[in-house]
Design an enzyme around this catalytic site. Structure first.
Site, PDB file in Angstrom:
ATOM      1  N   GLU A 140      66.133  78.723  55.048  1.00 12.25           N
ATOM      2  CA  GLU A 140      67.447  78.701  54.398  1.00 12.25           C
ATOM      3  C   GLU A 140      67.862  80.089  53.937  1.00 12.25           C
ATOM      4  O   GLU A 140      69.023  80.476  54.102  1.00 12.25           O
ATOM      5  CB  GLU A 140      67.432  77.755  53.174  1.00 12.25           C
ATOM      6  CG  GLU A 140      67.107  76.327  53.494  1.00 12.25           C
ATOM      7  CD  GLU A 140      65.636  75.972  53.343  1.00 12.25           C
ATOM      8  OE1 GLU A 140      65.354  74.832  52.927  1.00 12.25           O
ATOM      9  OE2 GLU A 140      64.765  76.816  53.640  1.00 12.25           O
TER      10      GLU A 140
ATOM     11  N   CYS B 107      65.270  77.791  47.356  1.00 14.57           N
ATOM     12  CA  CYS B 107      66.374  77.616  48.308  1.00 14.57           C
ATOM     13  C   CYS B 107      67.505  76.804  47.688  1.00 14.57           C
ATOM     14  O   CYS B 107      68.682  77.088  47.929  1.00 14.57           O
ATOM     15  CB  CYS B 107      65.863  76.973  49.589  1.00 14.57           C
ATOM     16  SG  CYS B 107      64.716  78.052  50.496  1.00 14.57           S
TER      17      CYS B 107
END
Length: 149
Positions: A49, A80
């Site tokens: 991510e 994330c």
């Protein structure tokens, strides 16, 4: 999601890191993609991510990614999760859950337990106030050219 899965496969085959892939889409177009590169880069923040967010931000010339959808092969970890919110990504679609990730060795429950006050933090944080550091905040705040994010 197929692109995110292909990214994860690329990372697995290259030995770059864990089995995670991500793709960011805006207005139906792929903006960026990435896979976990923690092992390859020796960077504990190089999750799929984060890699995709960095690439999308560079491509769009903005640290805000409103209107974007993030497709990722695993439910985002706390780091994330925070980055997704800082980037203002509006939608996240994921395949595998945190519990499934924990079952193969990617367990971030310690962080969740610390945040929720269910476990003592093993890291020592020391507050060391200083006038000089407060002045840094003041200088930034008083700068009419400052950019909020």
């Amino acid at each position: 999601m197929k692109i995110a899965r292909r990214e994860a496969e690329k990372g697995i085959e290259a030995g770059d890191g864990g089995p995670f892939g991500a793709v960011i889409v805006k207005d139906g177009k792929v903006i960026a993609r990435g896979h976990n590169m923690v092992v390859k880069t020796n960077d504990p923040t190089a999750h799929a991510e984060i890699v995709a967010i960095r690439r999308a931000s560079k491509k769009l010339g903005s640290f805000h990614l409103e209107g974007c959808i993030l497709y990722v092969t695993g439910e985002p970890c706390p780091m994330c999760f925070a980055a997704i919110h800082w980037a203002r990504i509006e939608n996240v679609v994921y395949c595998n859950t945190k519990e499934e990730a924990a079952a193969i060795g990617f367990d971030d429950s310690l962080i969740d337990e610390i945040v929720k006050g269910k476990r003592e933090d093993p890291v020592s944080f020391v507050h060391l106030p200083s006038k000089e550091c407060r002045d840094l905040f003041r200088r930034w705040y008083e700068n009419p050219q400052r950019v909020l994010y």
